[in-house]
Scaffold this motif. Structure first.
Motif, short mmCIF file in Angstrom:
data_model
loop_
_atom_site.label_atom_id
_atom_site.label_comp_id
_atom_site.label_asym_id
_atom_site.label_seq_id
_atom_site.Cartn_x
_atom_site.Cartn_y
_atom_site.Cartn_z
N UNK A 1 -17.44 43.37 61.29
CA UNK A 1 -18.13 42.95 62.51
C UNK A 1 -17.32 41.93 63.29
N UNK A 2 -16.49 41.15 62.62
CA UNK A 2 -15.82 40.03 63.26
C UNK A 2 -14.35 40.29 63.58
N UNK A 3 -13.71 41.15 62.82
CA UNK A 3 -12.29 41.43 63.04
C UNK A 3 -12.18 42.87 63.51
N UNK A 4 -12.31 43.03 64.82
CA UNK A 4 -12.34 44.36 65.43
C UNK A 4 -11.36 44.38 66.60
N UNK A 5 -10.88 45.58 66.97
CA UNK A 5 -10.00 45.66 68.13
C UNK A 5 -10.67 45.01 69.35
N UNK A 6 -9.90 44.17 70.03
CA UNK A 6 -10.41 43.47 71.19
C UNK A 6 -10.89 42.05 70.89
N UNK A 7 -11.13 41.74 69.62
CA UNK A 7 -11.55 40.37 69.26
C UNK A 7 -10.42 39.41 69.60
N UNK A 8 -10.77 38.28 70.19
CA UNK A 8 -9.79 37.29 70.60
C UNK A 8 -10.00 36.01 69.80
N UNK A 9 -8.92 35.52 69.21
CA UNK A 9 -8.93 34.29 68.43
C UNK A 9 -8.01 33.29 69.10
N UNK A 10 -8.42 32.03 69.13
CA UNK A 10 -7.55 30.96 69.58
C UNK A 10 -7.12 30.22 68.33
N UNK A 11 -5.91 30.48 67.91
CA UNK A 11 -5.39 29.94 66.65
C UNK A 11 -4.51 28.73 66.91
N UNK A 12 -4.54 27.80 65.97
CA UNK A 12 -3.67 26.63 66.05
C UNK A 12 -2.45 26.91 65.18
N UNK A 13 -1.29 26.96 65.82
CA UNK A 13 -0.04 27.23 65.11
C UNK A 13 0.84 26.00 65.17
N UNK A 14 1.98 26.06 64.52
CA UNK A 14 2.92 24.93 64.54
C UNK A 14 3.36 24.63 65.97
N UNK B 1 3.35 33.34 61.73
CA UNK B 1 1.90 33.09 61.74
C UNK B 1 1.31 32.91 60.34
N UNK B 2 2.12 33.06 59.34
CA UNK B 2 1.62 32.96 57.96
C UNK B 2 0.90 31.62 57.75
N UNK B 3 -0.32 31.69 57.22
CA UNK B 3 -1.11 30.50 56.95
C UNK B 3 -1.99 30.06 58.10
N UNK B 4 -1.85 30.68 59.26
CA UNK B 4 -2.66 30.32 60.42
C UNK B 4 -4.09 30.86 60.22
N UNK B 5 -5.06 30.01 60.54
CA UNK B 5 -6.46 30.40 60.39
C UNK B 5 -6.98 31.00 61.68
N UNK B 6 -7.89 31.99 61.54
CA UNK B 6 -8.50 32.64 62.69
C UNK B 6 -9.94 32.16 62.82
N UNK B 7 -10.20 31.26 63.79
CA UNK B 7 -11.55 30.72 63.95
C UNK B 7 -12.39 31.57 64.91
N UNK B 8 -13.71 31.50 64.72
CA UNK B 8 -14.64 32.20 65.59
C UNK B 8 -15.89 31.34 65.72
N UNK B 9 -16.44 31.31 66.90
CA UNK B 9 -17.68 30.58 67.13
C UNK B 9 -18.84 31.53 66.88
#
Length: 186
Positions: free
Chosen positions: A32-45, A79-87
């Motif tokens: 339900x949460x990881x689908x084509x079109x889902x947008x994540x704002x990830x914090x990277x280095x 991107x290894x180790x980057x978390x994918x957040x969702x509200x």
């Protein structure tokens, strides 16, 4: 409406040459949460980065995704180790699964054995691919890692502020105090 940011996955290693990555899931409903079109704002280095899911596939209980913004293996590996957040909407989530909880809600809860003995207090939740671990500080100030699986943690009661545990024999017995505590840092 009450919202909460949750981590739905952590990016694992790159898979193949075209930017696909494996995921370490941290949600019970990835479909339900990881689908084509889902947008994540990830914090990277390098700062915040928008990642839009282009494709998703699973193979032998492992999930793989490609992002529109990631073209090659080198970028994927960065991107290894980057978390994918969702509200998420907490009220909707609670209606769908009234027994659900979020990892940050466990910190500070008392941990009691199924027989009623006090085992300690949850001080952290650590996330691993196989399962999450509750980090419990015992009354003797030792730290114990308790696998967060139903067999060992049959009940989490947020209203009562308690985690009921049925740990294997010896896990909580005769442990040295945490080294950080002895040095005055914990």
């Amino acid at each position: 409406m009450s919202t909460r940011e949750v981590i739905v996955a952590t990016i694992a290693r790159a898979h193949g040459l075209r930017g696909e990555v494996g995921l370490i899931l941290r949600t019970d409903v990835p479909e339900e949460r990881i689908v084509p079109g889902a947008v994540f704002t990830a914090v990277t280095a390098g700062g915040e980065r928008t990642l839009t899911v282009a494709s998703v596939r699973s193979q032998q209980d492992r999930w793989y995704v490609r992002f529109d913004e990631v073209a090659d293996r080198t970028d994927a590996e960065s991107l290894r180790g980057v978390e994918l957040p969702m509200t998420v909407d907490e009220e909707v989530e609670a209606e769908e699964d009234p027994d659900a909880w979020y990892p940050d809600q466990l910190t500070g809860l008392a941990v009691r054995h199924v027989d009623g003995r006090e085992l300690g207090t949850v001080v952290d939740v650590q996330h691993y691919p196989a399962q999450d671990l509750l980090v419990v500080r015992t009354p003797q100030r030792a730290r114990v890692q308790l696998p967060l699986v139903e067999e060992l943690v049959p009940e989490v009661d947020l209203e009562s502020g308690v985690v009921i545990a049925d740990p294997p024999g010896g896990l909580f017995e005769e442990l040295p105090a945490d080294v950080d505590d002895e040095a005055g840092r914990g």
